[in-house]
Design an enzyme around this catalytic site. Structure first.
Site, PDB file in Angstrom:
ATOM      1  N   LYS A 162       8.631   1.675  32.498  1.00 27.25           N
ATOM      2  CA  LYS A 162       9.088   2.689  33.454  1.00 27.25           C
ATOM      3  C   LYS A 162       8.227   2.653  34.733  1.00 27.25           C
ATOM      4  CE  LYS A 162      10.896   5.808  29.894  1.00 27.25           C
ATOM      5  NZ  LYS A 162      10.977   7.213  29.451  1.00 27.25           N
TER       6      LYS A 162
ATOM      7  N   TYR B 297      21.092   7.057  30.738  1.00 21.27           N
ATOM      8  CA  TYR B 297      20.645   8.282  30.064  1.00 21.27           C
ATOM      9  C   TYR B 297      21.803   9.260  29.811  1.00 21.27           C
ATOM     10  CZ  TYR B 297      15.669   7.091  30.415  1.00 21.27           C
ATOM     11  OH  TYR B 297      14.434   6.512  30.257  1.00 21.27           O
TER      12      TYR B 297
ATOM     13  N   ASN C 141       6.160   8.413  30.192  1.00 18.23           N
ATOM     14  CA  ASN C 141       5.686   7.871  28.911  1.00 18.23           C
ATOM     15  C   ASN C 141       5.771   6.342  28.854  1.00 18.23           C
ATOM     16  OD1 ASN C 141       8.428   7.670  28.680  1.00 18.23           O
ATOM     17  ND2 ASN C 141       8.592   8.657  26.684  1.00 18.23           N
TER      18      ASN C 141
ATOM     19  N   HIS D 289      10.526   2.553  27.760  1.00 18.61           N
ATOM     20  CA  HIS D 289      11.740   2.961  27.042  1.00 18.61           C
ATOM     21  C   HIS D 289      12.134   1.827  26.102  1.00 18.61           C
ATOM     22  CE1 HIS D 289      15.856   4.263  26.208  1.00 18.61           C
ATOM     23  NE2 HIS D 289      16.161   2.982  26.336  1.00 18.61           N
TER      24      HIS D 289
ATOM     25  N   GLU E  92      22.734  -0.851  26.156  1.00 14.73           N
ATOM     26  CA  GLU E  92      21.729  -0.889  27.218  1.00 14.73           C
ATOM     27  C   GLU E  92      21.539  -2.312  27.754  1.00 14.73           C
ATOM     28  OE1 GLU E  92      18.437   1.102  25.307  1.00 14.73           O
ATOM     29  OE2 GLU E  92      19.422   3.059  25.462  1.00 14.73           O
TER      30      GLU E  92
HETATM   31  P1  CMP Z   1      13.145   7.569  26.691  1.00 15.78           P
HETATM   32  O1  CMP Z   1      12.834   6.817  25.453  1.00 15.78           O
HETATM   33  O2  CMP Z   1      13.229   6.806  27.973  1.00 15.78           O
HETATM   34  O3  CMP Z   1      14.521   8.353  26.481  1.00 15.78           O
HETATM   35  C1  CMP Z   1      14.778   9.638  26.998  1.00 15.78           C
HETATM   36  C2  CMP Z   1      13.631  10.162  27.777  1.00 15.78           C
HETATM   37  O4  CMP Z   1      13.675  11.510  28.074  1.00 15.78           O
HETATM   38  C3  CMP Z   1      12.363  10.007  26.964  1.00 15.78           C
HETATM   39  O5  CMP Z   1      12.014   8.657  26.881  1.00 15.78           O
HETATM   40  C4  CMP Z   1      11.404  10.900  27.730  1.00 15.78           C
HETATM   41  O6  CMP Z   1      10.679  10.186  28.707  1.00 15.78           O
HETATM   42  C5  CMP Z   1      12.348  11.873  28.409  1.00 15.78           C
HETATM   43  N1  CMP Z   1      12.118  13.240  27.957  1.00 15.78           N
HETATM   44  C6  CMP Z   1      12.247  13.715  26.714  1.00 15.78           C
HETATM   45  N2  CMP Z   1      11.934  15.034  26.701  1.00 15.78           N
HETATM   46  C7  CMP Z   1      11.618  15.387  27.976  1.00 15.78           C
HETATM   47  C8  CMP Z   1      11.218  16.581  28.607  1.00 15.78           C
HETATM   48  N3  CMP Z   1      11.078  17.726  27.916  1.00 15.78           N
HETATM   49  N4  CMP Z   1      10.974  16.554  29.938  1.00 15.78           N
HETATM   50  C9  CMP Z   1      11.118  15.400  30.651  1.00 15.78           C
HETATM   51  N5  CMP Z   1      11.492  14.228  30.110  1.00 15.78           N
HETATM   52  C10 CMP Z   1      11.744  14.221  28.779  1.00 15.78           C
END
Ligand code: CMP
Length: 143
Positions: A9, A49, A112, A115, A126
């Site tokens: 990311k 998403y 984080n 993905h 995807e």
């Molecule tokens: P990802 O695996 O990319 O898939 C969905 C994403 O939503 C997840 O990683 C997080 O980065 C994001 N996400 C989940 N919960 C929250 C939240 N409460 N606030 C912001 N982002 C979120």
């Protein structure tokens, strides 16, 4: 052979840990079959998403993933979907174990670092969203 979609990311790209992340999957024994540094458009982010459309953080999620370049990848190998998820660690870095990518480098649930597809169905969807078939290579791993 199973394939998964992984994406460093914008926070991971900015923090110069693309190499570190690629290295972990290479060392584990998986095979990289597609990769590109790219800017995600709002439309692509909304499709990728789509399942989170009703979540309160959807806008934030789209804004973040389009905020800077990402490094999109397709990896191949036995049980690569589940194994990559284990190597990534829990979605929220607070819960991610040390030694996992998010445990070692993640800061917040939004930022984080990485993905990864969560099922064979999402991997297929995807990969198709981010890569054309001709952007993926086929080669035999010798070692
Ligand atoms: P990802 O695996 O990319 O898939 C969905 C994403 O939503 C997840 O990683 C997080 O980065 C994001 N996400 C989940 N919960 C929250 C939240 N409460 N606030 C912001 N982002 C979120």
């Amino acid at each position: 052979m199973e394939r998964t979609f992984l994406m460093v990311k914008p926070d991971g790209v900015q923090r110069n840990i693309i190499g570190e992340i690629v290295s972990r999957f290479e060392k584990k024994g998986f095979q990289l079959v597609g990769a590109k540094l790219m800017q995600v458009s709002t439309s692509l982010a909304e499709q990728h998403y789509g399942e989170h459309k009703e979540k309160p953080f959807f806008g934030e999620l789209v804004d973040f993933i389009t905020s800077g370049p990402v490094f999109a990848m397709v990896w191949e190998g036995e049980n690569v979907i589940a194994t990559a998820r284990q190597m990534m660690g829990s979605t929220n870095p607070i819960d991610a174990q040390p030694g996992t990518i998010r445990g070692d480098f993640g800061l917040t649930v939004g930022k984080n670092v990485i993905h990864g597809s969560d099922s064979p169905e999402s991997a297929e969807r995807e990969i198709k969203l981010f890569f054309k078939e001709e952007e993926l290579v086929h080669y035999t791993k010798l070692m």
